[in-house]
Design a protein around this motif. Structure first.
Motif, PDB file in Angstrom:
ATOM      1  N   ALA A 282      -3.966  53.125 -29.968  1.00 57.06           N
ATOM      2  CA  ALA A 282      -3.614  51.825 -29.390  1.00 57.06           C
ATOM      3  C   ALA A 282      -3.307  50.847 -30.520  1.00 57.06           C
ATOM      4  CB  ALA A 282      -4.755  51.303 -28.528  1.00 57.06           C
ATOM      5  N   PRO A 283      -2.256  50.033 -30.368  1.00 55.15           N
ATOM      6  CA  PRO A 283      -1.919  49.083 -31.432  1.00 55.15           C
ATOM      7  C   PRO A 283      -2.981  47.990 -31.559  1.00 55.15           C
ATOM      8  CG  PRO A 283      -0.482  48.782 -29.535  1.00 55.15           C
ATOM      9  CD  PRO A 283      -1.332  49.982 -29.257  1.00 55.15           C
ATOM     10  N   ASN A 284      -3.179  47.547 -32.790  1.00 58.14           N
ATOM     11  CA  ASN A 284      -4.096  46.445 -33.102  1.00 58.14           C
ATOM     12  C   ASN A 284      -5.482  46.671 -32.504  1.00 58.14           C
ATOM     13  OD1 ASN A 284      -1.950  45.039 -34.401  1.00 58.14           O
ATOM     14  ND2 ASN A 284      -1.220  44.448 -32.375  1.00 58.14           N
ATOM     15  N   SER A 285      -5.955  47.915 -32.604  1.00 60.73           N
ATOM     16  CA  SER A 285      -7.230  48.272 -32.000  1.00 60.73           C
ATOM     17  C   SER A 285      -7.934  49.282 -32.894  1.00 60.73           C
ATOM     18  CB  SER A 285      -6.992  48.875 -30.614  1.00 60.73           C
ATOM     19  OG  SER A 285      -8.207  49.187 -29.999  1.00 60.73           O
ATOM     20  N   TYR A 286      -9.243  49.185 -32.928  1.00 62.14           N
ATOM     21  CA  TYR A 286     -10.024  50.149 -33.703  1.00 62.14           C
ATOM     22  C   TYR A 286     -11.267  50.526 -32.907  1.00 62.14           C
ATOM     23  CZ  TYR A 286     -12.617  45.927 -34.946  1.00 62.14           C
ATOM     24  OH  TYR A 286     -13.314  44.753 -34.887  1.00 62.14           O
ATOM     25  N   GLY A 287     -11.816  51.687 -33.226  1.00 62.27           N
ATOM     26  CA  GLY A 287     -12.984  52.193 -32.513  1.00 62.27           C
ATOM     27  C   GLY A 287     -12.999  53.710 -32.553  1.00 62.27           C
ATOM     28  N   ASN A 288     -13.802  54.307 -31.672  1.00 58.00           N
ATOM     29  CA  ASN A 288     -14.001  55.754 -31.688  1.00 58.00           C
ATOM     30  C   ASN A 288     -13.698  56.371 -30.333  1.00 58.00           C
ATOM     31  OD1 ASN A 288     -15.068  55.817 -34.387  1.00 58.00           O
ATOM     32  ND2 ASN A 288     -16.916  54.885 -33.570  1.00 58.00           N
ATOM     33  N   ALA A 289     -13.365  57.647 -30.372  1.00 54.98           N
ATOM     34  CA  ALA A 289     -13.157  58.432 -29.153  1.00 54.98           C
ATOM     35  C   ALA A 289     -13.504  59.878 -29.458  1.00 54.98           C
ATOM     36  CB  ALA A 289     -11.718  58.328 -28.672  1.00 54.98           C
ATOM     37  N   ASP A 290     -13.964  60.588 -28.449  1.00 55.68           N
ATOM     38  CA  ASP A 290     -14.125  62.035 -28.538  1.00 55.68           C
ATOM     39  C   ASP A 290     -12.981  62.666 -27.767  1.00 55.68           C
ATOM     40  OD1 ASP A 290     -16.512  62.023 -30.019  1.00 55.68           O
ATOM     41  OD2 ASP A 290     -17.719  61.806 -28.200  1.00 55.68           O
ATOM     42  N   VAL A 291     -12.330  63.643 -28.387  1.00 61.63           N
ATOM     43  CA  VAL A 291     -11.220  64.346 -27.745  1.00 61.63           C
ATOM     44  C   VAL A 291     -11.672  65.769 -27.457  1.00 61.63           C
ATOM     45  CG1 VAL A 291      -8.866  65.216 -28.044  1.00 61.63           C
ATOM     46  CG2 VAL A 291      -9.469  62.921 -28.855  1.00 61.63           C
ATOM     47  N   THR A 292     -11.474  66.200 -26.221  1.00 57.22           N
ATOM     48  CA  THR A 292     -11.815  67.563 -25.817  1.00 57.22           C
ATOM     49  C   THR A 292     -10.531  68.312 -25.494  1.00 57.22           C
ATOM     50  OG1 THR A 292     -13.951  66.862 -24.938  1.00 57.22           O
ATOM     51  CG2 THR A 292     -13.089  68.983 -24.162  1.00 57.22           C
ATOM     52  N   VAL A 293     -10.333  69.427 -26.166  1.00 56.91           N
ATOM     53  CA  VAL A 293      -9.183  70.298 -25.928  1.00 56.91           C
ATOM     54  C   VAL A 293      -9.699  71.522 -25.180  1.00 56.91           C
ATOM     55  CG1 VAL A 293      -7.373  71.699 -26.996  1.00 56.91           C
ATOM     56  CG2 VAL A 293      -8.041  69.518 -28.022  1.00 56.91           C
TER      57      VAL A 293
ATOM     58  N   THR B  26      -8.341  65.750 -23.129  1.00 58.75           N
ATOM     59  CA  THR B  26      -8.786  64.467 -22.598  1.00 58.75           C
ATOM     60  C   THR B  26      -9.383  63.641 -23.736  1.00 58.75           C
ATOM     61  OG1 THR B  26     -10.973  65.327 -22.036  1.00 58.75           O
ATOM     62  CG2 THR B  26      -9.308  65.384 -20.287  1.00 58.75           C
ATOM     63  N   SER B  27      -9.337  62.321 -23.561  1.00 60.31           N
ATOM     64  CA  SER B  27      -9.935  61.382 -24.508  1.00 60.31           C
ATOM     65  C   SER B  27     -11.044  60.624 -23.803  1.00 60.31           C
ATOM     66  CB  SER B  27      -8.882  60.390 -25.017  1.00 60.31           C
ATOM     67  OG  SER B  27      -9.491  59.348 -25.770  1.00 60.31           O
ATOM     68  N   SER B  28     -12.169  60.424 -24.496  1.00 59.06           N
ATOM     69  CA  SER B  28     -13.288  59.679 -23.915  1.00 59.06           C
ATOM     70  C   SER B  28     -13.046  58.173 -23.943  1.00 59.06           C
ATOM     71  CB  SER B  28     -14.582  60.001 -24.665  1.00 59.06           C
ATOM     72  OG  SER B  28     -14.523  59.483 -25.994  1.00 59.06           O
ATOM     73  N   ASN B  29     -12.035  57.726 -24.682  1.00 57.07           N
ATOM     74  CA  ASN B  29     -11.775  56.292 -24.806  1.00 57.07           C
ATOM     75  C   ASN B  29     -10.262  56.069 -24.897  1.00 57.07           C
ATOM     76  OD1 ASN B  29     -11.701  53.575 -25.354  1.00 57.07           O
ATOM     77  ND2 ASN B  29     -13.221  53.647 -27.001  1.00 57.07           N
ATOM     78  N   THR B  30      -9.612  56.055 -23.738  1.00 52.48           N
ATOM     79  CA  THR B  30      -8.148  55.913 -23.721  1.00 52.48           C
ATOM     80  C   THR B  30      -7.692  54.510 -24.105  1.00 52.48           C
ATOM     81  OG1 THR B  30      -8.208  55.497 -21.348  1.00 52.48           O
ATOM     82  CG2 THR B  30      -7.815  57.770 -22.045  1.00 52.48           C
ATOM     83  N   ASN B  31      -8.618  53.562 -24.242  1.00 45.38           N
ATOM     84  CA  ASN B  31      -8.242  52.238 -24.759  1.00 45.38           C
ATOM     85  C   ASN B  31      -8.014  52.274 -26.258  1.00 45.38           C
ATOM     86  OD1 ASN B  31      -8.422  50.904 -22.260  1.00 45.38           O
ATOM     87  ND2 ASN B  31     -10.637  50.727 -22.480  1.00 45.38           N
ATOM     88  N   LYS B  32      -8.477  53.340 -26.909  1.00 45.73           N
ATOM     89  CA  LYS B  32      -8.311  53.480 -28.364  1.00 45.73           C
ATOM     90  C   LYS B  32      -7.398  54.641 -28.731  1.00 45.73           C
ATOM     91  CE  LYS B  32     -11.310  50.229 -28.832  1.00 45.73           C
ATOM     92  NZ  LYS B  32     -10.810  48.887 -29.006  1.00 45.73           N
ATOM     93  N   VAL B  33      -7.573  55.791 -28.054  1.00 49.86           N
ATOM     94  CA  VAL B  33      -6.815  57.007 -28.385  1.00 49.86           C
ATOM     95  C   VAL B  33      -6.375  57.672 -27.085  1.00 49.86           C
ATOM     96  CG1 VAL B  33      -6.862  59.251 -29.532  1.00 49.86           C
ATOM     97  CG2 VAL B  33      -8.219  57.360 -30.457  1.00 49.86           C
ATOM     98  N   THR B  34      -5.069  57.899 -26.953  1.00 51.98           N
ATOM     99  CA  THR B  34      -4.568  58.684 -25.824  1.00 51.98           C
ATOM    100  C   THR B  34      -4.110  60.040 -26.348  1.00 51.98           C
ATOM    101  OG1 THR B  34      -2.349  57.734 -26.007  1.00 51.98           O
ATOM    102  CG2 THR B  34      -3.873  56.661 -24.471  1.00 51.98           C
ATOM    103  N   VAL B  35      -4.114  61.027 -25.461  1.00 53.68           N
ATOM    104  CA  VAL B  35      -3.774  62.391 -25.865  1.00 53.68           C
ATOM    105  C   VAL B  35      -2.721  62.960 -24.925  1.00 53.68           C
ATOM    106  CG1 VAL B  35      -6.008  62.849 -26.930  1.00 53.68           C
ATOM    107  CG2 VAL B  35      -5.684  63.362 -24.519  1.00 53.68           C
ATOM    108  N   SER B  36      -1.893  63.834 -25.450  1.00 54.43           N
ATOM    109  CA  SER B  36      -0.948  64.599 -24.637  1.00 54.43           C
ATOM    110  C   SER B  36      -0.752  65.946 -25.318  1.00 54.43           C
ATOM    111  CB  SER B  36       0.378  63.858 -24.478  1.00 54.43           C
ATOM    112  OG  SER B  36       1.001  63.671 -25.738  1.00 54.43           O
TER     113      SER B  36
END
Length: 135
Positions: A83-94, A62-72
């Protein structure tokens, strides 16, 4: 009187079976830093967690910020898509789950998508020009 009663059966062995052990976080995933508009990142999960037993590890994320980073997750591969033309942070939990049990273990890491430095523009045009008199 009680005659010919069957002997009580022994209690079940209370020690856990190998499948009842949770996965162990062996090699935590390092934080990821990319620039805006980066290509997706693939992370191999096969050496992140270990498990003793006959159960198979199944991964989810899962990603804490799917507007910046999506996971599969595809098998043992984790795909981070930015995400294109976007910057920021996310925490990813595996999460690693052992099939057929309720046992799981997590690993969380940070993803930073940096805004690149703007390209240098043309030099500013001076507002005033001085004309030197050669006389």
């Amino acid at each position: 009187m009680f005659f010919n009663m069957p002997a009580p059966s022994p209690s079940p062995d209370p020690s856990p079976t190998p499948d009842e052990n949770a996965p162990v976080l062996q090699n935590p995933i390092a934080d990821v830093t990319v620039n805006e508009n980066a290509t997706p990142t693939t992370i191999d999960l096969s050496n992140v967690f270990t498990h003793e037993g006959t159960g198979t590890l199944v991964f989810s994320a899962t990603s804490s910020n799917t507007n910046k980073v999506t996971v599969s997750v595809d098998g043992t591969n984790l795909l981070l898509t930015y995400a294109p033309n976007s910057y920021g942070n996310a925490d990813v939990t595996v999460t690693a789950n052992v099939t057929g049990t309720v046992f799981s273990t997590n690993d969380t890491f940070s993803v930073a998508v940096n805004q690149p430095n703007p390209a240098p523009g043309p030099a500013p045009t001076p507002e005033y020009y001085y004309v030197l008199d050669s006389a």
